[in-house]
Design an enzyme around this catalytic site. Structure first.
Site, PDB file in Angstrom:
ATOM      1  N   GLY A 152      11.039  -2.743   5.370  1.00 22.23           N
ATOM      2  CA  GLY A 152      10.746  -4.104   5.613  1.00 22.23           C
ATOM      3  C   GLY A 152      10.357  -4.233   4.598  1.00 22.23           C
ATOM      4  N   HIS A 153       9.580  -3.059   3.330  1.00 21.78           N
ATOM      5  CA  HIS A 153       9.336  -3.202   2.390  1.00 21.78           C
ATOM      6  C   HIS A 153      10.206  -3.541   1.052  1.00 21.78           C
ATOM      7  CE1 HIS A 153       5.822  -0.783   3.454  1.00 21.78           C
ATOM      8  NE2 HIS A 153       5.134  -1.575   3.105  1.00 21.78           N
TER       9      HIS A 153
ATOM     10  N   LEU B  69       6.765   3.559   1.450  1.00 18.55           N
ATOM     11  CA  LEU B  69       7.924   2.050   1.861  1.00 18.55           C
ATOM     12  C   LEU B  69       9.082   2.292   2.515  1.00 18.55           C
ATOM     13  CD1 LEU B  69       8.356   1.289  -2.470  1.00 18.55           C
ATOM     14  CD2 LEU B  69       6.600   0.346  -0.586  1.00 18.55           C
TER      15      LEU B  69
ATOM     16  N   MET C  37       0.663  -1.208  -0.260  1.00 19.17           N
ATOM     17  CA  MET C  37       0.272   0.023   0.086  1.00 19.17           C
ATOM     18  C   MET C  37       0.958   1.130  -0.236  1.00 19.17           C
ATOM     19  SD  MET C  37      -3.534  -0.777   2.481  1.00 19.17           S
ATOM     20  CE  MET C  37      -2.748  -0.667   4.234  1.00 19.17           C
TER      21      MET C  37
ATOM     22  N   SER D  47       6.594  -0.369  10.049  1.00 19.71           N
ATOM     23  CA  SER D  47       5.288  -0.225   9.747  1.00 19.71           C
ATOM     24  C   SER D  47       5.175   1.398   8.961  1.00 19.71           C
ATOM     25  CB  SER D  47       4.656  -0.392  10.960  1.00 19.71           C
ATOM     26  OG  SER D  47       3.038   0.061  10.504  1.00 19.71           O
TER      27      SER D  47
ATOM     28  N   ASP E 243       2.267  -9.018   9.471  1.00 19.64           N
ATOM     29  CA  ASP E 243       1.422  -9.563   9.069  1.00 19.64           C
ATOM     30  C   ASP E 243       1.157 -10.814   9.135  1.00 19.64           C
ATOM     31  OD1 ASP E 243      -1.508 -10.238   9.040  1.00 19.64           O
ATOM     32  OD2 ASP E 243      -1.723  -7.567   7.684  1.00 19.64           O
TER      33      ASP E 243
END
Length: 303
Positions: free
Chosen positions: A45-46, A42, A39, A194, A159
């Site tokens: 983690g992305h 970024l 989404m 996050s 998640d």
């Protein structure tokens, strides 16, 4: 790197890239397309997902789409952080081939009358407090799988419930996609990365460290007590999180993974295989999730 806004153009470009790759190589395994659904906004983690996709795929597609149908009426869809220019710079640095960044109108040209529902595992943890959320997730992921037709799709384990839900959907619907779970990436002080961390004030961000501290305490307790029970785990989690003045617990749970069946209070961990210790806690208006997994060998090796 190509930035594409429409489904038709994306399909056309992927056909060209697949054909060109086949002409350029004698590899008989076929072209592997790796999809990283996000989404946006970024972070590292992305980036780790893109790196995994780059290592395992011939063509890497990153999707950036804030999906309205996975947000509840009182959630943060309108205020969800967005920064496409920065996102594109991150994607370019990680060697992404295509960024698919459609509008809401492109993905949902008319009100959605078809959704995908995975029962059971969506009704616990985040699904219990966010009704309809996972219907939105599975529907948009299914659409992306149909549009991109990837061989691999990369998801972060922060998640963990989402990973379990998507794996179940892929299995049940015989989708020819390998779901690749990737490890949680954390800040040096332990806070899980996050996009929503940007909402936290400096005070709340400091308090949010109780999440990783609680999970670490569970790991230490498991290492020192082979007869530890689910009740013990829940107590440790809540005891640590209660040290934060502003923390409001949504859940602090231990469940089997990936079935997400809850453990009775008196059940000992050593009787189980893969376990998920999962947290969802609000700090002010910001809801954060975190988790660890405990494998059976980690418990039994100390029996």
């Amino acid at each position: 790197m190509k930035v594409i806004r429409t489904i038709a153009e994306l399909r056309q470009e992927l056909n060209i890239m697949r054909k060109n790759h086949n002409n350029d190589t004698s590899d008989s395994r076929g072209v592997v397309v790796g999809l990283v659904p996000t989404m946006g906004y970024l972070h590292r983690g992305h980036a780790s997902l893109m790196q995994a996709a780059r290592q395992q795929s011939d063509i890497v597609v990153l999707s950036i789409f804030v999906n309205p149908i996975q947000f509840g009426p009182n959630e943060d869809f309108d205020s969800y952080p967005r920064d496409e220019e920065r996102d594109l710079a991150v994607a370019r640095a990680e060697g992404v081939d295509i960024v698919f960044s459609p509008s809401v109108e492109e993905m949902y040209p008319q009100p959605t009358q078809t959704t995908i529902t995975v029962s059971g595992i969506t009704e616990r943890l985040c699904g219990a407090s966010r009704p309809g959320h996972f219907n939105g997730v599975t529907t948009v992921v299914s659409k992306l799988f149909n549009i991109v037709q990837p061989q691999k799709a990369f998801f972060g384990m922060k998640d963990a419930q989402q990973v379990a839900v998507i794996q179940q959907m892929v299995h049940d619907l015989n989708m020819p996609v390998d779901v690749v779970p990737c490890p949680i990436v954390r800040e040096e002080d332990g806070l899980a990365l996050s996009s929503r961390n940007v909402y936290l004030s400096s005070e709340l961000r400091q308090e949010a460290l109780v999440l990783s501290q609680a999970l670490r305490a569970v790991q230490e307790a498991v290492a020192s007590n082979t007869a530890i029970t689910a009740k013990d785990i829940r107590h440790i989690l809540r005891e640590h999180i209660s040290q934060s003045v502003h923390a409001v617990i949504d859940y602090a749970e231990i469940q089997s993974f990936p079935s997400l069946e809850p453990l009775a209070d008196d059940e000992e961990l050593k009787a189980y295989g893969d376990l998920l210790i999962a947290l969802a806690v609000k700090f002010g208006k910001t809801r954060l999730i975190d988790n660890i997994r405990i494998q059976k060998m980690e418990v039994l090796s100390r029996v």
